[in-house]
Design a protein around this motif. Structure first.
Motif, PDB file in Angstrom:
ATOM      1  N   ALA A   1      52.847 -21.999 -29.817  1.00 37.33           N
ATOM      2  CA  ALA A   1      53.406 -21.098 -28.805  1.00 37.33           C
ATOM      3  C   ALA A   1      54.691 -21.674 -28.221  1.00 37.33           C
ATOM      4  O   ALA A   1      55.677 -20.956 -28.004  1.00 37.33           O
ATOM      5  CB  ALA A   1      52.387 -20.850 -27.698  1.00 37.33           C
ATOM      6  N   GLN A   2      54.693 -22.970 -27.985  1.00 33.79           N
ATOM      7  CA  GLN A   2      55.859 -23.621 -27.386  1.00 33.79           C
ATOM      8  C   GLN A   2      57.086 -23.620 -28.297  1.00 33.79           C
ATOM      9  O   GLN A   2      58.210 -23.803 -27.821  1.00 33.79           O
ATOM     10  CB  GLN A   2      55.527 -25.063 -27.009  1.00 33.79           C
ATOM     11  CG  GLN A   2      54.609 -25.193 -25.804  1.00 33.79           C
ATOM     12  CD  GLN A   2      54.469 -26.653 -25.402  1.00 33.79           C
ATOM     13  OE1 GLN A   2      53.635 -27.377 -25.940  1.00 33.79           O
ATOM     14  NE2 GLN A   2      55.293 -27.081 -24.468  1.00 33.79           N
ATOM     15  N   MET A   3      56.892 -23.410 -29.577  1.00 34.35           N
ATOM     16  CA  MET A   3      58.022 -23.406 -30.514  1.00 34.35           C
ATOM     17  C   MET A   3      58.732 -22.056 -30.569  1.00 34.35           C
ATOM     18  O   MET A   3      59.723 -21.901 -31.279  1.00 34.35           O
ATOM     19  CB  MET A   3      57.544 -23.804 -31.916  1.00 34.35           C
ATOM     20  CG  MET A   3      57.069 -25.251 -32.019  1.00 34.35           C
ATOM     21  SD  MET A   3      58.301 -26.451 -31.453  1.00 34.35           S
ATOM     22  CE  MET A   3      59.593 -26.205 -32.677  1.00 34.35           C
ATOM     23  N   ALA A   4      58.252 -21.087 -29.794  1.00 32.91           N
ATOM     24  CA  ALA A   4      58.916 -19.781 -29.762  1.00 32.91           C
ATOM     25  C   ALA A   4      60.289 -19.910 -29.109  1.00 32.91           C
ATOM     26  O   ALA A   4      60.511 -20.791 -28.272  1.00 32.91           O
ATOM     27  CB  ALA A   4      58.057 -18.786 -28.984  1.00 32.91           C
ATOM     28  N   PRO A   5      61.226 -19.033 -29.466  1.00 32.53           N
ATOM     29  CA  PRO A   5      62.535 -19.045 -28.803  1.00 32.53           C
ATOM     30  C   PRO A   5      62.388 -18.800 -27.308  1.00 32.53           C
ATOM     31  O   PRO A   5      61.437 -18.151 -26.850  1.00 32.53           O
ATOM     32  CB  PRO A   5      63.283 -17.887 -29.470  1.00 32.53           C
ATOM     33  CG  PRO A   5      62.558 -17.623 -30.745  1.00 32.53           C
ATOM     34  CD  PRO A   5      61.132 -17.984 -30.495  1.00 32.53           C
ATOM     35  N   SER A   6      63.347 -19.324 -26.537  1.00 32.81           N
ATOM     36  CA  SER A   6      63.329 -19.155 -25.087  1.00 32.81           C
ATOM     37  C   SER A   6      64.762 -18.960 -24.596  1.00 32.81           C
ATOM     38  O   SER A   6      65.642 -19.746 -24.943  1.00 32.81           O
ATOM     39  CB  SER A   6      62.714 -20.388 -24.412  1.00 32.81           C
ATOM     40  OG  SER A   6      62.934 -20.374 -23.018  1.00 32.81           O
ATOM     41  N   SER A   7      64.988 -17.922 -23.806  1.00 34.76           N
ATOM     42  CA  SER A   7      66.333 -17.639 -23.312  1.00 34.76           C
ATOM     43  C   SER A   7      66.875 -18.809 -22.499  1.00 34.76           C
ATOM     44  O   SER A   7      66.230 -19.283 -21.556  1.00 34.76           O
ATOM     45  CB  SER A   7      66.298 -16.380 -22.440  1.00 34.76           C
ATOM     46  OG  SER A   7      67.575 -16.082 -21.929  1.00 34.76           O
ATOM     47  N   ARG A   8      68.049 -19.281 -22.862  1.00 34.52           N
ATOM     48  CA  ARG A   8      68.695 -20.423 -22.210  1.00 34.52           C
ATOM     49  C   ARG A   8      67.810 -21.667 -22.194  1.00 34.52           C
ATOM     50  O   ARG A   8      68.019 -22.587 -21.417  1.00 34.52           O
ATOM     51  CB  ARG A   8      69.130 -20.075 -20.784  1.00 34.52           C
ATOM     52  CG  ARG A   8      70.028 -18.853 -20.694  1.00 34.52           C
ATOM     53  CD  ARG A   8      70.614 -18.689 -19.327  1.00 34.52           C
ATOM     54  NE  ARG A   8      71.282 -17.394 -19.201  1.00 34.52           N
ATOM     55  CZ  ARG A   8      72.064 -17.040 -18.191  1.00 34.52           C
ATOM     56  NH1 ARG A   8      72.267 -17.882 -17.197  1.00 34.52           N
ATOM     57  NH2 ARG A   8      72.623 -15.853 -18.160  1.00 34.52           N
ATOM     58  N   PHE A   9      66.788 -21.664 -23.016  1.00 32.97           N
ATOM     59  CA  PHE A   9      65.802 -22.746 -23.097  1.00 32.97           C
ATOM     60  C   PHE A   9      65.193 -23.079 -21.738  1.00 32.97           C
ATOM     61  O   PHE A   9      64.882 -24.215 -21.418  1.00 32.97           O
ATOM     62  CB  PHE A   9      66.412 -23.997 -23.737  1.00 32.97           C
ATOM     63  CG  PHE A   9      65.374 -24.917 -24.332  1.00 32.97           C
ATOM     64  CD1 PHE A   9      64.450 -24.454 -25.243  1.00 32.97           C
ATOM     65  CD2 PHE A   9      65.320 -26.255 -23.960  1.00 32.97           C
ATOM     66  CE1 PHE A   9      63.485 -25.290 -25.782  1.00 32.97           C
ATOM     67  CE2 PHE A   9      64.355 -27.107 -24.498  1.00 32.97           C
ATOM     68  CZ  PHE A   9      63.448 -26.616 -25.408  1.00 32.97           C
ATOM     69  N   MET A  10      64.982 -22.027 -20.939  1.00 34.05           N
ATOM     70  CA  MET A  10      64.357 -22.236 -19.623  1.00 34.05           C
ATOM     71  C   MET A  10      62.841 -22.372 -19.732  1.00 34.05           C
ATOM     72  O   MET A  10      62.209 -22.920 -18.837  1.00 34.05           O
ATOM     73  CB  MET A  10      64.724 -21.081 -18.692  1.00 34.05           C
ATOM     74  CG  MET A  10      66.180 -21.047 -18.291  1.00 34.05           C
ATOM     75  SD  MET A  10      66.549 -19.785 -17.050  1.00 34.05           S
ATOM     76  CE  MET A  10      66.244 -18.283 -17.980  1.00 34.05           C
ATOM     77  N   GLN A  11      62.260 -21.815 -20.817  1.00 34.96           N
ATOM     78  CA  GLN A  11      60.808 -21.900 -21.029  1.00 34.96           C
ATOM     79  C   GLN A  11      60.054 -21.387 -19.795  1.00 34.96           C
ATOM     80  O   GLN A  11      59.194 -22.062 -19.242  1.00 34.96           O
ATOM     81  CB  GLN A  11      60.397 -23.328 -21.375  1.00 34.96           C
ATOM     82  CG  GLN A  11      61.133 -23.869 -22.610  1.00 34.96           C
ATOM     83  CD  GLN A  11      60.887 -25.340 -22.860  1.00 34.96           C
ATOM     84  OE1 GLN A  11      59.840 -25.706 -23.424  1.00 34.96           O
ATOM     85  NE2 GLN A  11      61.820 -26.174 -22.445  1.00 34.96           N
TER      86      GLN A  11
END
Length: 249
Positions: free
Chosen positions: A34-44
């Motif tokens: 799940a954590q390897m999914a893309p994240s906008s601006r890498f804000m997670q």
């Protein structure tokens, strides 16, 4: 067709699970995926709460009215989470962050982040031979869930996911025709073409509903959704978010 696509194309919602917990190693692998999914601006901007306490699962089952929220191998709650961004901020910085923290823009980003992570988790689970079902019914009791799980401001529970060893093998629901959802260069506004596609799909769904092994009924995709959208919209979710924003710091 490669194994990843085969797993995706075999997806079905599982609502009956064997009385067997999934291992800690499996849970860890699912969360890491799940954590390897893309994240906008890498804000997670999401958090995942795993529910292992049987009493809490029972309460969540009561809130949602769904037995499989209580009876599964593991239950995950996916949340939009902007709280984490404030942890190292000073009081003054938190005050300055307020407009952004309350904006629709960043709530949307957090919702997308959580949804992408959840789909990775679902695919990882299904690749292990496990079954999953998404749970939107947590929206029935968000204030109660806040208290039950000690959820702070700037964190909004979005949906749950029940995971476990399948104890059923339901048929795969037919999806809309590709031509009804995929257009090139511009939206297809040819209503005759769209209506023909939807009418053909309604016939497929009618046959599916009438012949599936469980919960047979006379229905179509169009009839079901037209009836749904003629109901009065439930405003309690918007009200919940607004009230939660009032308790910011």
């Amino acid at each position: 067709m490669n194994p990843v696509i085969e797993t995706i194309m075999s997806h079905r919602s599982i609502r009956q699970f064997k009385d067997e917990r999934i291992s800690n190693e499996q849970i860890s692998s699912i969360i890491k995926a799940a954590q390897m999914a893309p994240s906008s601006r890498f804000m997670q901007t999401y958090s995942i709460i795993g529910i292992t306490n049987p009493l809490i699962k029972k309460e969540l089952g009561k809130i949602t009215g769904l037995t499989y929220v209580e009876n599964n191998g593991h239950f995950l709650l996916f949340c939009a989470d902007l709280h984490r961004l404030t942890i190292k901020a000073s009081d003054k910085e938190k005050q300055n962050m307020q407009d952004m923290l309350e904006s629709t823009q960043f709530y949307q980003i957090a919702t997308i982040d959580a949804s992408l992570a959840a789909q990775n988790a679902a695919l990882a689970a299904e690749s292990m031979g496990l079954g999953v079902v998404y749970i939107g019914a947590i929206a029935k009791g968000l204030p109660e869930i806040d208290k039950l799980l000690n959820i702070p401001s700037h964190v909004i529970p979005l949906f749950g996911m029940a995971i476990g060893f399948p104890d059923q093998q339901p048929e795969i629901k037919p999806r809309l025709p590709l031509e009804a959802v995929y257009f090139e260069n511009q939206y297809n506004t040819n209503m005759d073409e769209q209506q023909e596609l939807i009418e053909g799909y309604d016939q497929k769904m009618k046959a599916y509903y009438e012949t599936r092994s469980e919960n047979q009924r006379a229905d179509t995709w169009s009839c079901k959704n037209i009836a749904l959208f003629q109901k009065k919209a439930d405003a309690h979710f918007s009200q919940y978010v607004k009230e939660k924003r009032m308790n910011l710091l």
